[in-house]
Enzyme design. Sequence first.
Site, PDB file in Angstrom:
ATOM      1  N   CYS B 112      -1.548 -11.803   1.730  1.00  0.00           N
ATOM      2  CA  CYS B 112      -0.809 -10.889   2.633  1.00  0.00           C
ATOM      3  C   CYS B 112      -1.223 -11.068   4.084  1.00  0.00           C
ATOM      4  CB  CYS B 112      -0.998  -9.453   2.182  1.00  0.00           C
ATOM      5  SG  CYS B 112      -0.462  -9.222   0.473  1.00  0.00           S
ATOM      6  N   CYS B 235       1.841   3.282  -2.280  1.00  0.00           N
ATOM      7  CA  CYS B 235       2.028   1.832  -2.339  1.00  0.00           C
ATOM      8  C   CYS B 235       3.068   1.363  -1.328  1.00  0.00           C
ATOM      9  CB  CYS B 235       2.487   1.414  -3.725  1.00  0.00           C
ATOM     10  SG  CYS B 235       1.386   1.925  -5.046  1.00  0.00           S
ATOM     11  N   SER B 236       2.803   0.214  -0.697  1.00  0.00           N
ATOM     12  CA  SER B 236       3.770  -0.362   0.235  1.00  0.00           C
ATOM     13  C   SER B 236       4.981  -0.865  -0.544  1.00  0.00           C
ATOM     14  CB  SER B 236       3.122  -1.501   1.020  1.00  0.00           C
ATOM     15  OG  SER B 236       2.558  -2.441   0.136  1.00  0.00           O
ATOM     16  N   ILE B 238       8.247  -3.427  -1.645  1.00  0.00           N
ATOM     17  CA  ILE B 238       8.610  -4.820  -1.919  1.00  0.00           C
ATOM     18  C   ILE B 238       9.816  -5.112  -1.035  1.00  0.00           C
ATOM     19  CG2 ILE B 238       9.543  -6.378  -3.668  1.00  0.00           C
ATOM     20  CD1 ILE B 238       7.970  -4.649  -5.751  1.00  0.00           C
ATOM     21  N   LYS B 357       3.924   0.830   4.386  1.00  0.00           N
ATOM     22  CA  LYS B 357       4.424   1.867   3.480  1.00  0.00           C
ATOM     23  C   LYS B 357       5.914   2.157   3.702  1.00  0.00           C
ATOM     24  CE  LYS B 357       4.735   4.840   0.457  1.00  0.00           C
ATOM     25  NZ  LYS B 357       6.036   4.200   0.241  1.00  0.00           N
ATOM     26  N   HIS B 361       6.946  -4.358   3.491  1.00  0.00           N
ATOM     27  CA  HIS B 361       5.854  -5.331   3.422  1.00  0.00           C
ATOM     28  C   HIS B 361       6.334  -6.647   2.807  1.00  0.00           C
ATOM     29  CE1 HIS B 361       1.978  -7.064   3.116  1.00  0.00           C
ATOM     30  NE2 HIS B 361       1.590  -6.561   1.964  1.00  0.00           N
TER      31      HIS B 361
END
Lengths: 75, 413
Positions: B112, B235-236, B238, B357, B361
């Site tokens: 990342c 969670c970030s 997709i 978030k 991402h």
Amino acid sequence: MKTGPSGRVYTEAIVHSPPEQFAADAPYQLAIVDLDTGGRMTVRVLGKEQEDRVRIGDQVVFVEDKDGVAYYRKQ
Amino acid sequence: MGCIIAIPKPRHAETCGRIVNLDILTYMRPVAIIGIGKTAFGAFPDRDLRSLAVEAVEHALSDANVSAATVQAFYLGNFAGPAFVGQNHLAPYVGAATGFDGIPCTRLEDACASGGSAFFHAWMSVAAGMYDLVVAAGVEKMTSQSTPRVTEILAGAGDMAGEGRAGATFPALFAMIARRHMYQYGTTREQLAAVSVKNHANGAKNPLAHMRKVITLEQAMAGKPIAEPLTVYDCSLISDGAAAVVIVPLEQAARHTSRYARVKAVAQTSDRVALDSKSDITEFPAVKSAGQKAYAMAGIGPENIDVAELHDCFTIAEVIASEDLGFVAKGQGGPFAAAGCTAINGRIPINTSGGLKAKGHPVGATGVGQLCDVVLQLRGDAGERQVPRHRIGLTQNLGGSGATCVVTILEAA
């Protein structure tokens, strides 16, 4: 890293959203265990019931190695 | 008879037991970002990886008032194009479509932190005097795969012989980090949820964000569990998306634009990949050392930063980064966020873009996207989410569970 007969839970998490290959196992608990023989290892915690779950500081013992995954359970 | 050569004693700064040789800065040229370009981040079923990357690069070139034919080198950050879309050899694949003319085109992969790594290497090439006009970009196209498949691909940024084999996903690794941080410092679910609420509020003000939705603390607390103690709101996203910046030697920046940002410092560091190989998982040594190196290079400290984009792949990661970079004492990142100190009008505004978030991402694009967001703030162009003081900004881009980190410090022209 080699499995040891016993250890103490350093941290843990319960996986609800698994990778494709472990879809059938979810939800499952993972733990990083400080082995009594030395070293630290990421393992699976055996069982799906609430009473099977481990917390930080719990003692765990080795149960089996299945398809390269080390399983431990609460002592 | 030997002759004695007097070697000037280098200036050193101690960082985490390692040494930064500040004298290197006297040999390297100061660098500036003269152009920024981003696509929206989101789920775009009708867009392919190449068209996203080309769009971002074209925006950046146009913003910098330069043409593709004048670019001398291209660095592209991408984590898993081969796995996500079945395409390899991505840098010339994108470069040729952009109109770059036979120049070196190189892809960098550091999970990342691939985008940050592309920028670090692009910066080195200009700072070292190799090139005068370079593009650093990042891209990821993730949403054409199912969530379980994406989870599996992302897990490849961990140690697949150890934690990966046991069934660790990235949410699971950060859930284990969160659990330990809660245990050692008393961090709470509410404090993590407050990070999510703040980033959603900021993302709602960002026209390029993936998720423009304000959420309440109650909603964040009641999210579906992904890896306990983390829920979907920790969670970030997709995402698909791309970002690019154009860099030149500082002394040439004003020729192109008055809206440039000076690169005061950039540092890339590394650590072990497996989470279970680290002694204390409530901190990231690579983040601490990258921060300390960058502060030493810039000659400033965390108290001088006006605005920061931190790598909130999970809420706990933002909390820990705020501690590791010295914005708040170790263990106090949770209460600090919950008290509003990291909001747009707080003591140190963090992730005014919405962060990973809410902004989204697309992993390879993230590090470069953070730079674009901070430059926007330094220019005073951030609209509704503009921070009041905006002279110096910082970005922190993390790879895996802390095995790569890139920290950059930028200053307004």
